[in-house]
Every structure is written in C-alpha cells, then in structure tokens.
Write a protein that holds these residues in place. Structure first.
Motif, PDB file in Angstrom:
ATOM      1  N   GLY A  74      44.062  24.928  39.863  1.00 59.26           N
ATOM      2  CA  GLY A  74      44.706  23.845  40.806  1.00 59.26           C
ATOM      3  C   GLY A  74      45.029  24.317  42.226  1.00 59.26           C
ATOM      4  N   PHE A  75      45.095  23.268  43.265  1.00 64.19           N
ATOM      5  CA  PHE A  75      45.267  23.792  44.594  1.00 64.19           C
ATOM      6  C   PHE A  75      46.724  24.460  44.824  1.00 64.19           C
ATOM      7  CE2 PHE A  75      41.900  20.676  45.576  1.00 64.19           C
ATOM      8  CZ  PHE A  75      41.013  21.613  46.225  1.00 64.19           C
ATOM      9  N   GLU A  76      47.706  23.800  44.117  1.00 63.34           N
ATOM     10  CA  GLU A  76      48.881  24.578  44.117  1.00 63.34           C
ATOM     11  C   GLU A  76      48.976  25.990  43.954  1.00 63.34           C
ATOM     12  OE1 GLU A  76      53.067  23.399  42.247  1.00 63.34           O
ATOM     13  OE2 GLU A  76      51.807  21.790  42.649  1.00 63.34           O
ATOM     14  N   ALA A  77      48.288  26.553  43.065  1.00 61.80           N
ATOM     15  CA  ALA A  77      48.256  27.831  42.706  1.00 61.80           C
ATOM     16  C   ALA A  77      47.463  28.784  43.874  1.00 61.80           C
ATOM     17  CB  ALA A  77      47.758  28.041  41.119  1.00 61.80           C
ATOM     18  N   THR A  78      46.681  28.218  44.410  1.00 63.91           N
ATOM     19  CA  THR A  78      46.100  28.820  45.575  1.00 63.91           C
ATOM     20  C   THR A  78      47.038  29.360  46.616  1.00 63.91           C
ATOM     21  OG1 THR A  78      45.500  26.897  47.019  1.00 63.91           O
ATOM     22  CG2 THR A  78      44.133  27.561  45.235  1.00 63.91           C
ATOM     23  N   LEU A  79      48.300  28.944  46.591  1.00 61.40           N
ATOM     24  CA  LEU A  79      49.194  29.215  47.836  1.00 61.40           C
ATOM     25  C   LEU A  79      49.953  30.502  47.522  1.00 61.40           C
ATOM     26  CD1 LEU A  79      50.548  25.663  48.807  1.00 61.40           C
ATOM     27  CD2 LEU A  79      48.903  27.059  49.757  1.00 61.40           C
ATOM     28  N   ASP A  80      49.605  30.938  46.073  1.00 57.63           N
ATOM     29  CA  ASP A  80      50.297  32.207  45.541  1.00 57.63           C
ATOM     30  C   ASP A  80      49.651  33.396  46.029  1.00 57.63           C
ATOM     31  OD1 ASP A  80      51.247  34.495  44.036  1.00 57.63           O
ATOM     32  OD2 ASP A  80      51.366  33.253  41.977  1.00 57.63           O
ATOM     33  N   PRO A  81      50.688  34.206  46.872  1.00 61.09           N
ATOM     34  CA  PRO A  81      49.753  35.570  47.357  1.00 61.09           C
ATOM     35  C   PRO A  81      49.263  36.210  46.218  1.00 61.09           C
ATOM     36  CG  PRO A  81      52.071  35.168  48.330  1.00 61.09           C
ATOM     37  CD  PRO A  81      52.006  33.976  47.189  1.00 61.09           C
ATOM     38  N   PHE A  87      42.147  37.374  43.708  1.00 61.35           N
ATOM     39  CA  PHE A  87      40.726  36.802  44.260  1.00 61.35           C
ATOM     40  C   PHE A  87      39.880  37.677  45.045  1.00 61.35           C
ATOM     41  CE2 PHE A  87      37.959  34.089  46.949  1.00 61.35           C
ATOM     42  CZ  PHE A  87      37.501  33.400  45.976  1.00 61.35           C
ATOM     43  N   PHE A  88      40.326  37.993  46.048  1.00 60.18           N
ATOM     44  CA  PHE A  88      39.680  38.955  47.271  1.00 60.18           C
ATOM     45  C   PHE A  88      39.523  40.460  46.732  1.00 60.18           C
ATOM     46  CE2 PHE A  88      40.680  35.461  49.965  1.00 60.18           C
ATOM     47  CZ  PHE A  88      39.458  35.192  50.539  1.00 60.18           C
ATOM     48  N   LEU A  89      40.389  41.002  45.933  1.00 54.21           N
ATOM     49  CA  LEU A  89      40.442  42.399  45.765  1.00 54.21           C
ATOM     50  C   LEU A  89      39.949  42.803  44.322  1.00 54.21           C
ATOM     51  CD1 LEU A  89      43.740  43.321  47.897  1.00 54.21           C
ATOM     52  CD2 LEU A  89      41.301  43.264  48.592  1.00 54.21           C
ATOM     53  N   GLN A  90      40.196  41.830  43.564  1.00 55.21           N
ATOM     54  CA  GLN A  90      39.761  42.403  42.155  1.00 55.21           C
ATOM     55  C   GLN A  90      38.844  41.552  41.238  1.00 55.21           C
ATOM     56  OE1 GLN A  90      43.243  43.590  39.653  1.00 55.21           O
ATOM     57  NE2 GLN A  90      44.310  43.949  41.649  1.00 55.21           N
ATOM     58  N   THR A  91      37.912  40.568  41.939  1.00 50.92           N
ATOM     59  CA  THR A  91      36.891  39.994  41.359  1.00 50.92           C
ATOM     60  C   THR A  91      35.658  40.423  41.904  1.00 50.92           C
ATOM     61  OG1 THR A  91      36.951  38.245  42.903  1.00 50.92           O
ATOM     62  CG2 THR A  91      38.591  37.863  41.183  1.00 50.92           C
ATOM     63  N   PRO A  92      34.601  40.131  41.154  1.00 50.05           N
ATOM     64  CA  PRO A  92      33.148  40.468  41.853  1.00 50.05           C
ATOM     65  C   PRO A  92      32.896  39.415  42.899  1.00 50.05           C
ATOM     66  CG  PRO A  92      32.989  39.672  39.461  1.00 50.05           C
ATOM     67  CD  PRO A  92      34.481  39.841  39.809  1.00 50.05           C
ATOM     68  N   PHE A  93      33.363  38.354  43.008  1.00 51.57           N
ATOM     69  CA  PHE A  93      33.427  37.497  43.818  1.00 51.57           C
ATOM     70  C   PHE A  93      34.140  37.432  45.331  1.00 51.57           C
ATOM     71  CE2 PHE A  93      36.297  34.975  41.547  1.00 51.57           C
ATOM     72  CZ  PHE A  93      35.895  35.116  40.429  1.00 51.57           C
ATOM     73  N   GLY A  94      34.866  38.225  45.246  1.00 51.27           N
ATOM     74  CA  GLY A  94      35.944  38.413  46.122  1.00 51.27           C
ATOM     75  C   GLY A  94      35.266  38.758  47.604  1.00 51.27           C
ATOM     76  N   VAL A  95      34.372  39.979  47.344  1.00 52.08           N
ATOM     77  CA  VAL A  95      33.602  40.663  48.420  1.00 52.08           C
ATOM     78  C   VAL A  95      32.660  39.433  49.167  1.00 52.08           C
ATOM     79  CG1 VAL A  95      31.893  42.464  49.165  1.00 52.08           C
ATOM     80  CG2 VAL A  95      33.820  42.788  47.538  1.00 52.08           C
ATOM     81  N   THR A  96      32.161  38.833  48.134  1.00 47.42           N
ATOM     82  CA  THR A  96      31.191  37.781  48.582  1.00 47.42           C
ATOM     83  C   THR A  96      31.814  36.617  49.267  1.00 47.42           C
ATOM     84  OG1 THR A  96      30.151  37.945  46.374  1.00 47.42           O
ATOM     85  CG2 THR A  96      29.449  36.017  47.662  1.00 47.42           C
ATOM     86  N   ALA A  97      33.093  36.445  48.997  1.00 48.16           N
ATOM     87  CA  ALA A  97      33.769  35.213  49.878  1.00 48.16           C
ATOM     88  C   ALA A  97      34.185  35.690  51.215  1.00 48.16           C
ATOM     89  CB  ALA A  97      34.947  34.769  48.814  1.00 48.16           C
ATOM     90  N   ALA A  98      34.489  37.096  51.412  1.00 51.46           N
ATOM     91  CA  ALA A  98      35.004  37.675  52.588  1.00 51.46           C
ATOM     92  C   ALA A  98      33.962  37.693  53.231  1.00 51.46           C
ATOM     93  CB  ALA A  98      35.622  39.090  52.198  1.00 51.46           C
ATOM     94  N   ALA A  99      32.721  38.277  52.708  1.00 51.18           N
ATOM     95  CA  ALA A  99      31.629  38.099  53.753  1.00 51.18           C
ATOM     96  C   ALA A  99      31.084  36.982  54.456  1.00 51.18           C
ATOM     97  CB  ALA A  99      30.463  38.991  52.958  1.00 51.18           C
TER      98      ALA A  99
END
Lengths: 294, 123
Positions: A74-81, A87-99
């Motif tokens: 859900g969108f609410e949980a996206t605000l949790d640091p 998401f960005f540091l410990q998933t295989p798609f984090g690097v993809t999203a950052a790129a």
C-alpha cells in the motif's frame, strides 16, 4: 495484481502513460534517422519530444512508486524510511530503480536543450533495457533468465520503434499535402523499417508468451492474462492490416498518381494506427500486472 | 511469404520448447508443516517454498492460532542455495490445536502475492 485497487490502478495507468511516452521518445528520433527530406515536421517532432520527456519522468517516477507500493502492501507503507532503504539497498530491483531515476533525470535535462534526437533516443533505449528487470522478464536465472531479458528488450524495443515512428510519419504526411509525392520516399523507407520491426515483434512476442505461459497453455483462454494477450494480438493484427494497406495499396497508388485523395486516406489510416497503438500499449500495461496461468 | 511464416513458426516452436515452465508471480509450491497437514509436536520453524525466487526483506508470514492469538515468528530468511524458500523460526512452542499461516511473498520480478493455509498440531 495487488490486493489494493488503488495500487493496481496506479500501476496500470503509470505503466501505460510511461510506455506511451517512451515509445515516442525512442521511435520518433529513430524515424528521423532514416526519413529523408526537409520537413517542418522534424521541428514539430522535437516540440512533441520536449513535451513527452517531462511526462515520461512523471509517469516513470509514478510507476516506480506504484511498484514500491505494491511490494510493501500500500501507498502508506512507502513513507516508511526503513522500507525505502530495504527497497533500494537490499533488493535485486533496487539498483534498477535507482538507475532508472538517473536516466529519467538525464532525459529531463537533455530535452530542455537544443534538439538532440540521438541523445533522447539513446536515453530512451537505456530506459527500455532497464525496465526488463522491473517485471515478468526478470523472473528467470542463468542462461534461461538472460534469454528472457534479451527477448523482452527486443520485443519492447521493436514495438516502441514502430509505434513511436508513426506520429512523426503522420506529421510529415500532413505537411506534404500540397505536394503528395514529396512524402513517398519517407513512407517507403518507414515501411521497410516497419517490416523489420514487425518480424522482431512477432518472433519475440511468441517467445515472451512461451516463457510466461509455457506448459499452462491450455488454461490461457480461460484466464485474464489470456484475454489481455488476445486483445493485444487482435489490436496488433488490425495495425498490421492497416500497415499492409498503406504499403501495398496506398503507397503504389500515391507514387503513380500523386493524388491528394490517396494522401488523405493514408493520413487517416496512420492516425488510426496510432490510436490502435495506444490500445496495444494499454494491453501491454495490463499484461505486466496480471499473473499468467500456472 | 511462405518462408516468413515458416520462420515464425520455427521461432515460436523453439521458444515453446525452450520454455521449461511458466512462473511469473510467486505462488506457494509446498510448505513445512504441510498445507492441511497434522504434525505431532511443535515445529521449530515454518518453511515456505514458492514457484519463484524471493526477496527476503519484503517477504514474511504471520502465524495465528485457531483461537485468534498471534504466535511470534522470526523474520523471513532466504538461504542463497534455496532462493525460492523462506524460513521463519517459531517464537514459542505451539500448543495442540489448529493454526493458520498467513504469508506474503515478493518475487524478484517485483510482484507481491499473499495467501494462507492451515495445519494442526496433534495433542
């Protein structure tokens, strides 16, 4: 699909909008690489790309946000640091999203300067490659996984090249109305390129379907995935029929007679192809969030 | 034109042959304790195996006793050699009775799935 309808709607809308913008940003500059002659349509295309680039950024960021919301429930949980960090540091798609965020930022900068068709096209191509790791194509591993990624990139690249080439073609045809024969060469060259794109689209599309449906083919007609796939195939066939008419009926007639009536017919046909293309992209957006039958 | 269709047929056939199975979206394949099973004695962990590789950080499960009380479970651990399976340690010994495992899984293709199943601890 997500259990939260808001997330599902956001995923669908942002994917559709983003795919549409990327098709334009990739296919339109490519069109002007092989289209001959001096057309005002080239400048009009650049204005269109300048408009499409920020929309691509908005829809791209929205799509990543919707993917993130889908993952965390859900969108609410996206605000949790903590979730953001995960998401960005410990998933295989984090690097993809950052790129992807970096590529979108670069696109925004490039589109604000003087016309740089090649730079926009390269950035759009990199975004097409990047998105292969943000969906079904990323599910495999090893050589099988690499093949899936490769087939996806070929499919999307060829599809965006074809669909994105239609709006500048339409602009060039409209511009040539007072002198219809002026656009014959542009149309002929686009037809040849489109044939190559179509061969790649159909071959890689068959590959994608085989990868995702595989042994569950018998269940396909009774599934939502099957319905979306059938809609996409039907719309593509309708586009192919129009493209065939343009290439094998209208183009020879235009070349022989130079009639403005034929050119008007062609303009309408290409406009209809563009509309059908939007439908194809919508079906592609649905397929990306629908589980294939298993 | 015949060659064109023949080429497409060959390509489609090659892909269909190369495709060993369809996945896309992680679905529960098997579990320990098993789906609907009855086990003797309290399990020390719940192991959930899926049809796709998992992202441990966003996957997990809740264990709920038949009476409605939640049983504490550890965080999901996905071992490198078993990327499709998450292991969750059970926080305390389970009393005899029915339990529901409510799982959610995020696969490497960014999709989230969820589901639930029951098992029983025999007296």
């Amino acid at each position: 699909m997500s259990s939260d309808p808001l997330v599902t709607d956001a995923l669908l809308l942002t994917r559709w909008a983003h795919f549409t913008c990327l098709a334009l940003l990739f296919g339109a500059p490519l069109f002007w690489l092989f289209a001959p002659g001096i057309f005002r349509a080239r400048q009009q295309t650049w204005r269109m790309l300048r408009f499409a680039a920020p929309l691509a950024v908005l829809s791209g960021v929205g799509w990543l946000w919707a993917i993130f919301a889908n993952i965390v429930g859900g969108f609410e949980a996206t605000l949790d640091p903590e979730n953001l960090s995960l998401f960005f540091l410990q998933t295989p798609f984090g690097v993809t999203a950052a790129a992807r965020l970096l590529l979108l930022a670069a696109l925004l900068v490039v589109a604000r300067t003087k016309p740089r068709f090649a730079a926009v096209m390269v950035l759009a191509a990199l975004l097409i490659v990047d998105q292969a790791w943000l969906g079904h194509a990323a599910e495999g591993s090893g050589a099988h996984g690499a093949l899936m990624i490769g087939v996806y990139i070929v499919h999307v690249g060829a599809a965006f090249a074809w669909l994105g080439g239609l709006p500048p073609l339409l602009l060039a045809m409209r511009e040539a109305r007072p002198e219809p024969r002026r656009c014959v060469e542009a149309l002929r060259r686009f037809s040849i390129a489109a044939l190559v794109f179509v061969v790649l689209i159909v071959a890689s599309g068959a590959g994608n379907a085989a990868f995702h449906v595989g042994a569950a083919f018998a269940k396909l007609p009774h599934s939502a995935y099957g319905a979306a796939l059938a809609a996409k195939a039907a719309l593509t066939c309708a586009m192919l029929a129009l493209a065939g008419f343009n290439r094998f009926v209208a183009l020879p007639r235009l070349r022989a007679t130079g009639e403005s009536r034929t050119l008007t017919l062609l303009v309408r046909s290409i406009a209809l192809e563009c509309a059908l293309g939007l439908g194809v992209l919508a079906a592609a957006a649905v397929l990306g969030v629908t589980p294939p039958p298993q | 034109m015949r060659k064109f269709y023949a080429l497409h047929f060959a390509v489609a056939l090659a892909f269909a042959t190369a495709s060993t199975g369809a996945f896309a979206h992680a679905l529960l394949d098997h579990a320990s304790p098993g789906v609907g099973s009855t086990v003797s004695g309290s399990p020390r962990e719940i192991a959930l195996s899926f049809t796709q590789n998992l992202v441990a950080g966003f996957s997990g499960a809740k264990l709920v006793a038949a009476g409605g009380g939640a049983v504490p479970l550890g965080k999901a651990v996905v071992a490198p050699g078993e990327p499709q399976t998450m292991h969750l340690s059970v926080g305390r010994a389970l009393k005899p009775g029915g339990y529901t495992v409510e799982w959610h899984a995020v696969s490497v293709d960014t999709h989230r799935t969820s589901g639930a199943y029951r098992f029983t601890v025999a007296p």
